[in-house]
Design a protein around this motif. Structure first.
Motif, short mmCIF file in Angstrom:
data_model
loop_
_atom_site.label_atom_id
_atom_site.label_comp_id
_atom_site.label_asym_id
_atom_site.label_seq_id
_atom_site.Cartn_x
_atom_site.Cartn_y
_atom_site.Cartn_z
N LEU A 1 0.63 -1.16 0.16
CA LEU A 1 -0.01 0.00 0.07
C LEU A 1 0.83 1.34 -0.12
O LEU A 1 0.50 2.20 -0.75
N ARG B 1 0.60 3.48 -3.32
CA ARG B 1 -0.04 4.69 -2.87
C ARG B 1 1.04 5.82 -3.26
O ARG B 1 0.60 6.95 -3.58
N GLY C 1 -9.43 4.56 -5.31
CA GLY C 1 -9.15 3.20 -4.45
C GLY C 1 -8.14 2.24 -5.36
O GLY C 1 -8.25 1.12 -5.11
N ASP D 1 -5.58 0.35 -3.37
CA ASP D 1 -6.14 -0.62 -2.38
C ASP D 1 -6.39 -1.89 -3.27
O ASP D 1 -6.43 -2.94 -2.88
N GLY E 1 -4.91 -5.44 -2.84
CA GLY E 1 -5.78 -6.58 -1.98
C GLY E 1 -6.15 -7.40 -2.88
O GLY E 1 -6.33 -8.64 -2.48
N SER F 1 -3.64 7.87 0.89
CA SER F 1 -3.56 7.92 -0.67
C SER F 1 -3.13 9.27 -1.35
O SER F 1 -2.45 9.43 -2.11
#
Length: 360
Positions: free
Chosen positions: A167, A171, A292, A295, A299, A327
């Motif tokens: 992340l 990010r 998103g 993520d 994920g 983010s």
């Protein structure tokens, strides 16, 4: 393409009206019908012309034709000079009553939102293409290399990065994209609202596909007002000056476009509306796309599942211990994995364009 098809369909309906009901003047009238719908298309696709101007121009040019064939038909045609006098006098004489004014109102209300809708869609394409081809910084490339390939040097080919580590890295790389998020959400919401405004009686489908009814009412009005119109025209332009008759019959080929238009029947209005609703509901699924994305990538495919040993950039560990940052660009100053300098000017430009189109 949908709008182009709609314009062609509306033009067909209007030309068919003249061919079926006013055959003697159909050839002359369909030329003006074509000009009118060309103007509709030009306005819709962004040309700087006024709806009031081209609606008025249509009724101005139609009046001499109607006078020649309906109000004062004769064995010969009116001269070009006399036709010009009628064209100029149409707004004072008002042969079609309030119909032109009604048409101006309808066209303005329906075409402007549709034109804005198309401009907004083109901007949406630009946003997607721009972010799709964004160049990543050297710091991001190095961080990705370390996350994806450094474990291979230690023979750890099956180990995946820890979720927190992934992340932070992704990010950091996609911080610019995250800046688009708020404005992208606002853009999709505005498109939804605009799409709602395009439906119903003020919708472009309803207005264009029923334009022929307005024209029919205008012609009926002219026929009813014939005695007063003859008197007014005589006052302003004098008695008709005529030349040898050369009006051909109906030259509009109703079958010419039937191949392309066959699939559209009178319920096309509903069909266009449904296609737009379907498109918007599909787009709604992607309103959180930019915010998103990191993520989703970590994920769904990049990071190790919760509880499994994972790569933290240096070794395989039980869990990642560094702080996981947010983010947006501001949060990146605390990112332990990627150094982010500031918003990319290309992204700033895209954000400004989104703000502008939302305002419009």
């Amino acid at each position: 393409e949908t709008f182009e098809m709609l314009i062609r369909l509306a033009e067909n309906y209007t030309s068919t009206l003249f061919c079926n009901t006013y055959r003697t003047m159909a050839a002359e009238a369909t030329v003006h019908v074509q000009e009118f719908f060309t103007d509709v298309g030009l306005f819709l696709f962004g040309t700087d012309i006024s709806t009031e101007e081209f609606v008025n121009r249509f009724f101005d040019t139609l009046f001499p034709v109607v006078y020649n064939h309906v109000i004062n038909p004769g064995p010969t045609d009116i001269s070009l000079e006399y036709a010009e006098c009628l064209r100029v006098a149409r707004r004072d004489i008002r042969p079609f009553g309030d119909i032109p004014k009604k048409a101006i109102g309808q066209m303005g209300r329906s075409l402007l939102p549709s034109r804005t809708f198309l401009q907004a869609l083109n901007l949406g394409i630009e946003v997607i293409n721009t972010t799709d081809h964004l160049r990543f910084s050297k710091a991001c490339s190095r961080a990705l290399l370390r996350m994806q390939y450094c474990p291979h040097c230690q023979g750890l080919t099956l180990s995946k990065p820890c979720l927190g580590y992934c992340l932070n890295t992704i990010r950091g790389c996609l911080a610019d994209m995250a800046e688009v998020d708020l404005h992208w959400r606002g853009y999709i919401q505005s498109l939804e609202e605009l799409s709602g405004a395009l439906s119903g009686a003020h919708g472009i489908e309803h207005v264009l596909l029923n334009f022929h009814s307005l024209v029919r009412d205008a012609l009926v009005q002219a026929r009813i007002n014939r005695p007063e119109l003859l008197e007014q025209v005589n006052k302003i332009c004098g008695p008709p000056v005529r030349k040898p008759k050369q009006s051909p019959g109906c030259s509009f080929d109703q079958n010419k476009d039937n191949q392309g238009l066959k699939m559209f029947s009178r319920n096309s209005e509903e069909m266009f509306g449904n296609r737009r609703k379907e498109f918007i509901s599909h787009l709604r699924l992607y309103r959180a796309f930019y915010g998103g994305l990191a993520d989703q990538l970590c994920g769904n495919e990049l990071a190790a599942a919760e509880g499994l040993p994972c790569w933290n950039g240096e070794d395989v560990v039980r869990s990642y211990t560094h702080r996981v940052v947010g983010s947006e660009i501001k949060a990146q100053s605390a990112n332990p994995e990627v150094q982010v300098k500031g918003t990319d000017p290309v992204i700033s430009q895209i954000i400004d364009k989104l703000k502008h189109v939302i305002q419009v």
